[in-house]
Design a protein around this motif. Sequence first.
Motif, short mmCIF file in Angstrom:
data_model
loop_
_atom_site.label_atom_id
_atom_site.label_comp_id
_atom_site.label_asym_id
_atom_site.label_seq_id
_atom_site.Cartn_x
_atom_site.Cartn_y
_atom_site.Cartn_z
N THR A 1 3.86 2.83 -5.73
CA THR A 1 3.51 2.82 -7.14
C THR A 1 4.45 1.90 -7.88
O THR A 1 5.67 2.00 -7.73
CB THR A 1 3.60 4.24 -7.75
OG1 THR A 1 2.63 5.08 -7.10
CG2 THR A 1 3.31 4.21 -9.25
N HIS B 1 4.21 9.42 -15.92
CA HIS B 1 4.35 8.85 -14.57
C HIS B 1 5.79 9.10 -14.09
O HIS B 1 6.65 8.23 -14.23
CB HIS B 1 4.03 7.36 -14.59
CG HIS B 1 2.66 7.05 -15.11
ND1 HIS B 1 1.52 7.22 -14.36
CD2 HIS B 1 2.25 6.60 -16.33
CE1 HIS B 1 0.46 6.88 -15.07
NE2 HIS B 1 0.87 6.50 -16.27
N SER C 1 0.84 -1.20 0.00
CA SER C 1 0.00 0.00 0.00
C SER C 1 0.87 1.25 0.00
O SER C 1 1.89 1.32 0.70
CB SER C 1 -0.90 0.01 1.23
OG SER C 1 -1.73 -1.13 1.25
N ALA D 1 -0.89 -5.63 -7.63
CA ALA D 1 -2.15 -4.95 -7.33
C ALA D 1 -2.85 -5.62 -6.15
O ALA D 1 -3.40 -4.96 -5.27
CB ALA D 1 -3.04 -4.93 -8.56
N LYS E 1 -10.83 -4.03 -6.32
CA LYS E 1 -10.47 -2.73 -5.75
C LYS E 1 -9.05 -2.30 -6.15
O LYS E 1 -8.49 -1.37 -5.57
CB LYS E 1 -10.58 -2.78 -4.23
CG LYS E 1 -12.01 -3.00 -3.73
CD LYS E 1 -12.08 -2.97 -2.22
CE LYS E 1 -13.52 -3.17 -1.74
NZ LYS E 1 -13.61 -3.15 -0.24
N ALA E 2 -8.51 -2.95 -7.15
CA ALA E 2 -7.14 -2.63 -7.58
C ALA E 2 -7.02 -1.19 -8.06
O ALA E 2 -7.94 -0.66 -8.69
CB ALA E 2 -6.72 -3.58 -8.69
N GLN E 3 -5.89 -0.60 -7.74
CA GLN E 3 -5.58 0.74 -8.25
C GLN E 3 -4.71 0.56 -9.50
O GLN E 3 -3.52 0.29 -9.40
CB GLN E 3 -4.83 1.54 -7.19
CG GLN E 3 -5.59 1.71 -5.87
CD GLN E 3 -4.75 2.42 -4.83
OE1 GLN E 3 -4.35 3.57 -5.00
NE2 GLN E 3 -4.46 1.71 -3.75
N ILE E 4 -5.33 0.70 -10.65
CA ILE E 4 -4.66 0.40 -11.91
C ILE E 4 -4.75 1.59 -12.86
O ILE E 4 -5.81 2.20 -13.02
CB ILE E 4 -5.30 -0.82 -12.61
CG1 ILE E 4 -5.31 -2.03 -11.68
CG2 ILE E 4 -4.54 -1.16 -13.89
CD1 ILE E 4 -3.96 -2.65 -11.45
N GLN E 5 -3.63 1.90 -13.47
CA GLN E 5 -3.60 2.86 -14.56
C GLN E 5 -2.91 2.20 -15.75
O GLN E 5 -2.20 1.21 -15.59
CB GLN E 5 -2.83 4.12 -14.17
CG GLN E 5 -3.41 4.88 -12.99
CD GLN E 5 -2.58 6.11 -12.67
OE1 GLN E 5 -2.52 7.06 -13.43
NE2 GLN E 5 -1.92 6.07 -11.52
N SER F 1 -0.28 0.52 -6.26
CA SER F 1 -0.91 1.20 -7.40
C SER F 1 -0.07 0.85 -8.62
O SER F 1 1.12 1.18 -8.67
CB SER F 1 -0.93 2.71 -7.17
OG SER F 1 -1.42 3.38 -8.31
N CYS G 1 8.06 6.31 -9.28
CA CYS G 1 7.57 5.01 -8.83
C CYS G 1 8.51 4.49 -7.77
O CYS G 1 9.69 4.89 -7.71
CB CYS G 1 7.45 4.00 -9.99
SG CYS G 1 9.02 3.43 -10.69
#
Length: 263
Positions: free
Chosen positions: A9, A80, A6, A28, A57-61, A33, A83
């Motif tokens: 990135t 981006h 958590s 993820a 609930k994954a934080q995906i881009q 993220s 990271c």
Amino acid sequence: MHIDLSGKTAIVTGSTGGIGLAIAQGLAASGASVIVNGRKDERVKEAIDTILEVVPKAQIQGFAGDLGTAQGCAALLDAHPRCEILVNNLGIYGPQDFFEIPDEQWTRFFEINVMSGVRLARAYLPAMQENSWGRVVFLSSESALNIPADMIHYGFTKTALLSIARGLAKRMAGTGVTVNSILPGPTFSEGLIDMLADEVKKTGKTLQEVGVEFVMKNRPSSIIQRPATVDEVANMVVYTCSPQASATTGAALRVDGGVIDSL
């Protein structure tokens, strides 16, 4: 062991399918993220949807771009700029006789398999060092040590990654940033599945049966005597990216099923 990423990135290059997609999904699921990468928007969107089906609930881009070029890497950095976890998974392969490989093909393999990781590590590592925490992973292969006679240009790039990862680990000594390489063996990725499809159709055998025959014929030193799954490889990568792996750096970690016959 509970891996909690958590607040981190993670960028996973070449992650719209196969091992890369499994790695992105695993990161993820651990709370990171994740930025999924592929060359085409459609493939990136499909990969994101696949991950969300398993990790709602994954934080995906997503980032669509060719990271085998300097321009593509620069575009990723613009989109981006930071990271904490960088997984250099992008790579191509294919059998071709040494005497039939032109200079352009050597350059293509080098740019995609090696320079993509070099460029991104060079860009993202300074901030990791400044923050005293970071993880960089290079996806090498057992072919880095067992150079395939029919894919010398591929084996060469995977050996190069071992050298880069080891050297960068030394360069990052004492910073809290780790750099490692992962060496998968034969794996049920999209590439291998496509390669075996004709044999499955011709013989009527299952993919698993044909996969075992492929391994025993082409990698008889395998100890598990079957291809690995993409999740088995991804599990090693996720651990290597975790806080729990803080004392693992400069390592060439094998997920090859025992194919490499050395201590």
